[in-house]
Design an enzyme around this catalytic site. Structure first.
Site, short mmCIF file in Angstrom:
data_model
loop_
_atom_site.label_atom_id
_atom_site.label_comp_id
_atom_site.label_asym_id
_atom_site.label_seq_id
_atom_site.Cartn_x
_atom_site.Cartn_y
_atom_site.Cartn_z
CG ASN A 100 -7.68 -2.46 -5.82
OD1 ASN A 100 -6.70 -3.16 -5.65
ND2 ASN A 100 -8.06 -1.55 -4.91
CG ASP A 146 -2.10 0.92 1.07
OD1 ASP A 146 -2.43 1.30 -0.07
OD2 ASP A 146 -2.69 1.28 2.10
C1 FPP Z 1 -1.99 0.07 -3.26
O1 FPP Z 1 -1.51 1.40 -3.25
C2 FPP Z 1 -1.47 -0.60 -4.42
C3 FPP Z 1 -2.22 -1.18 -5.40
C4 FPP Z 1 -3.69 -1.20 -5.43
C5 FPP Z 1 -1.58 -1.83 -6.53
C6 FPP Z 1 -0.33 -2.55 -6.18
C7 FPP Z 1 0.45 -2.70 -7.41
C8 FPP Z 1 1.79 -2.67 -7.49
C9 FPP Z 1 2.72 -2.61 -6.35
C10 FPP Z 1 2.45 -2.71 -8.78
C11 FPP Z 1 1.98 -3.74 -9.71
C12 FPP Z 1 2.12 -5.12 -9.25
C13 FPP Z 1 2.46 -6.12 -10.05
C14 FPP Z 1 2.37 -7.52 -9.59
C15 FPP Z 1 2.96 -5.89 -11.42
P1 FPP Z 1 -2.56 2.54 -3.47
O2 FPP Z 1 -2.70 2.80 -4.92
O3 FPP Z 1 -3.82 2.20 -2.76
O4 FPP Z 1 -1.84 3.77 -2.79
P2 FPP Z 1 -2.52 4.83 -1.82
O5 FPP Z 1 -2.97 4.06 -0.60
O6 FPP Z 1 -1.40 5.74 -1.52
O7 FPP Z 1 -3.64 5.45 -2.56
#
Ligand code: FPP
Length: 246
Positions: free
Chosen positions: A72, A24
């Site tokens: 998501n 996250d």
């Molecule tokens: C949460 O951070 C992250 C995600 C929903 C996506 C996670 C994806 C990756 C780390 C990269 C892609 C992965 C692969 C396997 C290629 P957030 O977007 O919720 O961040 P925030 O909490 O700051 O809004």
């Protein structure tokens, strides 16, 4: 301390068999630098590569990461679309190196709502690595813990309805065999980056006795050093699994 020196400090007998990570804080990390959320996801992929390399070097048994939840899809189309491109690119770019490292890749979740291209990339990457014996690397994508449990219950209900098993045959072990993580050890250590203190529908069954490690560090800034620090911290925990002290 350099990563190699830290790696030497890890007592293998106290290492978690299965580590799960809620990656996250990508969006917030990018926003704090004046960048678009997408830049945070791109940076997250680079971090993920380093964490997987560390797990390979440590000969960890299983590593599971939460890449995309069943919730998501509610994000703006542009962000979902960007993440899909990132998954596709990641699989194409990384699969041969993962295979060379004896990684056994698996996907947890529904995956049928992904594009035909991503579905075929998932199939070919998992097929390529299916006989590998190194780190079991699970990417949870279109995954929700409640959804996984419901799908397992449906599979068992069908078996009962067809007379294959009786309702009384259903034990925790039988139930586990219907989960996406079949054949893998329960989660010993759950790490969440990004400063929040919640599980967010991740591996609800498998984390029953997991130790929890929460860090304020956003995922793109989560280093192999901090990852190893979390493993060392795990080694000091007193795990009782509902039993008594001592
Ligand atoms: C949460 O951070 C992250 C995600 C929903 C996506 C996670 C994806 C990756 C780390 C990269 C892609 C992965 C692969 C396997 C290629 P957030 O977007 O919720 O961040 P925030 O909490 O700051 O809004």
């Amino acid at each position: 301390m350099a990563t190699d020196d830290l790696l030497k400090k890890v007592d293998k007998s106290k290492m978690p068999r299965h580590v799960a990570i809620i990656m996250d804080g990508n969006g917030r990390c990018a926003n704090a630098l004046g960048l678009l959320r997408s830049a945070g996801h791109t940076a997250g992929v680079k971090t993920l590569k380093k964490i997987l390399t560390t797990a390979v070097n440590l000969k960890m048994e299983a590593l599971t990461v939460y890449a995309f939840s069943t919730e998501n899809w509610k994000r703006p189309f542009a962000e979902v679309d960007f993440l899909m491109h990132l998954f596709s690119e990641y699989l194409e770019k990384e699969k041969l190196e993962m295979h060379a490292n004896n990684v056994r890749l698996r996907f947890l979740g529904r995956t049928e709502d992904f594009s035909p291209l991503i579905q075929s990339q998932i199939q070919s990457a998992t097929e390529l690595m299916k006989n590998n014996t190194g780190v079991k690397f699970n990417i949870a994508a279109d995954y929700g813990g409640q959804d996984e449990i419901v799908r397992a219950a449906q599979k068992l209900a069908r078996k009962v309805a067809s007379g294959e098993i009786s309702a009384d045959d259903i034990t925790p072990n039988v139930f586990e065999d219907e989960l996406d993580t079949v054949g893998q050890p329960p989660v010993d250590l759950l790490i969440r980056t990004g400063g929040d203190f919640r599980i967010s529908n991740f591996l609800l069954w498998q984390t029953a006795y997991a130790e929890l490690y929460f860090t304020k560090t956003n995922f793109p800034e989560f280093t192999p050093e901090e990852f190893i620090g979390a493993l060392l911290d795990f080694g000091k925990r007193d795990r009782r699994f509902g039993g008594i002290v001592g």
